[in-house]
Enzyme design. Structure first.
Site, short mmCIF file in Angstrom:
data_model
loop_
_atom_site.label_atom_id
_atom_site.label_comp_id
_atom_site.label_asym_id
_atom_site.label_seq_id
_atom_site.Cartn_x
_atom_site.Cartn_y
_atom_site.Cartn_z
N ASN A 79 19.20 8.45 -51.86
CA ASN A 79 17.83 7.64 -52.02
C ASN A 79 18.23 6.22 -52.28
OD1 ASN A 79 15.09 7.46 -53.01
ND2 ASN A 79 14.95 9.41 -53.42
N HIS A 105 20.42 5.73 -49.19
CA HIS A 105 21.36 7.06 -48.59
C HIS A 105 22.70 6.27 -48.40
CE1 HIS A 105 18.20 9.65 -49.08
NE2 HIS A 105 17.68 9.71 -47.88
N HIS A 179 20.58 16.57 -47.33
CA HIS A 179 19.33 16.23 -46.62
C HIS A 179 18.61 17.06 -45.57
CE1 HIS A 179 15.96 13.46 -45.61
NE2 HIS A 179 16.49 12.62 -46.54
N SER A 180 18.96 18.67 -45.71
CA SER A 180 18.32 19.43 -44.63
C SER A 180 16.71 19.24 -44.82
CB SER A 180 18.44 20.85 -45.17
OG SER A 180 19.99 20.86 -44.85
N TYR A 181 16.26 19.47 -43.61
CA TYR A 181 14.76 19.34 -43.42
C TYR A 181 14.53 20.94 -43.05
CZ TYR A 181 14.30 14.32 -42.49
OH TYR A 181 14.20 12.65 -42.72
N ASP A 245 6.84 11.53 -50.53
CA ASP A 245 8.15 11.18 -50.35
C ASP A 245 8.42 10.53 -51.83
OD1 ASP A 245 10.57 10.25 -49.61
OD2 ASP A 245 10.11 8.83 -48.22
N GLU A 311 15.45 17.33 -51.81
CA GLU A 311 16.89 16.53 -51.99
C GLU A 311 17.12 16.62 -53.33
OE1 GLU A 311 16.58 12.79 -50.08
OE2 GLU A 311 14.85 13.77 -49.22
#
Length: 347
Positions: A79, A105, A179-181, A245, A311
């Site tokens: 972040n 990040h 940080h997987s989507y 977000d 996250e």
């Protein structure tokens, strides 16, 4: 025992598989979860994370310039840090600016760009991949030589576990995440807006117009941030400028143990996902900035809201927010954390 996947140089890409057929493929570059095959309500395996069929794409300028971080391990600080500066023990440190006026990040050469040493193995819970990276003092402006280990484990219960540990030789700050989507209906829908999300959080960190916390932990009641009961992701998102977000403050957020933080249901595939963590917060990002310019698995163009991220983390800008849980790591201490993704189906 996980094995290097065909078509990519050993030992850069590894696949873990359990006895039920679930598979997790991980790249040593960035510790990146590149593919995750999970059964749907009919028992058919399908991928549920955004990524690329060609591993070389992760190192391409077209991808890296967008700061998307598909599936990567993030550090040293997940972040944002305001203005790329923080003070620790009366010394001020400056970090690269890569997100408006802030550092995001870990900077432009964060852990997601690094080659991790990888060791496949097995455990009582299932196949593992142990990843290690040593971040030298001063890397991306952070103090101290940091030794980091991340262990992926795939269990027979269709749980993907990521365990983190780290030590340092100088005081530093640390915030690690993956940080997987996710898209539990991958290939079946053009977005994740019909996924139903529940977050076990009654507050969130209010942010300014650069996504830096103001310090206020605001109650979610009577707002589009209230996911204490499940809601469609797209149900109230238009009420949030720019879309979701934000960092949610988890119930009992100073607990030392892992607990349920979020759960998601995808109506087309019937897949479910629960996220368990011992971290105090979770950043829910609805993929608002995906723009369709990148094509991923199966040639699918990743347009707005094609995937979402959950996250698990400490709060954004904690090094500059003394009222937030501390992210300071000192010599002689060991940072340890675990996040689990539990997959199932609902008929």
């Amino acid at each position: 025992m996980p094995t290097p996947s065909a078509g990519y140089p050993t030992p850069s890409l590894f696949t873990l598989q359990n006895g039920r057929g679930m598979q997790a493929t991980i790249s040593a570059r960035g510790g990146t979860l590149t593919k995750l095959l999970v059964p749907d309500k009919s028992g058919v395996l399908g991928n549920v994370v955004l990524g690329f069929d060609d591993p070389a794409t992760y190192a391409s300028e077209a991808y890296e310039s967008k700061n998307i971080y598909f599936g990567a391990l993030i550090g040293r600080y997940a972040n944002r840090i305001r203005h790329g500066q923080f003070t620790l023990d009366e010394q001020t440190y400056s970090l690269p600016i890569n997100n408006g006026p802030n550092s995001l990040h870990g900077g432009p050469q964060g852990f997601d760009k690094q080659q991790w040493a990888a060791q496949p193995g097995t455990s009582a819970d299932g196949p593992t991949l142990v990843l290690h990276y040593q971040s030298p003092a001063g890397e991306e402006g952070y103090p101290g030589t940091l030794s980091v280990t991340a262990v992926y484990t795939l269990t027979e219960a269709n749980v993907l576990r990521i365990s983190y540990s780290a030590t340092t030789d100088q005081p530093t700050v640390l915030n690690l995440t993956n940080h997987s989507y996710f898209n539990l209906d991958y290939g079946l829908s053009s977005n994740i807006l019909d996924h139903e999300l529940r977050l076990l959080a009654d507050r969130y960190t209010v942010v300014d117009n650069t996504a830096i916390p103001t310090g206020e932990l605001r109650g979610v009641g009577s707002s589009p941030f209230d996911f204490r009961a499940a809601h469609r992701i797209g149900e109230r998102m238009a009420q949030v400028p720019g879309g979701y977000d934000h960092n949610w403050v988890l119930h009992d957020y100073l607990r030392p143990h892992s607990a349920l933080a979020a759960e998601v249901y995808a109506p087309l595939s019937g897949r479910t996902m629960q996220v368990h963590t011992d971290q105090p917060g979770v950043q829910f990002y609805a993929g608002n900035f995906l723009d369709g310019s990148l094509q991923g698995h199966g040639g699918i163009a990743y347009g707005p809201n094609y995937g979402f991220a959950l996250e698990t983390q400490h709060f954004p800008d904690s090094p500059n927010q003394p009222s937030f849980p501390t992210t300071v790591l000192r010599p002689g201490e060991t940072f340890e954390s675990t996040t689990e993704y539990h997959f199932g189906v609902r008929e």
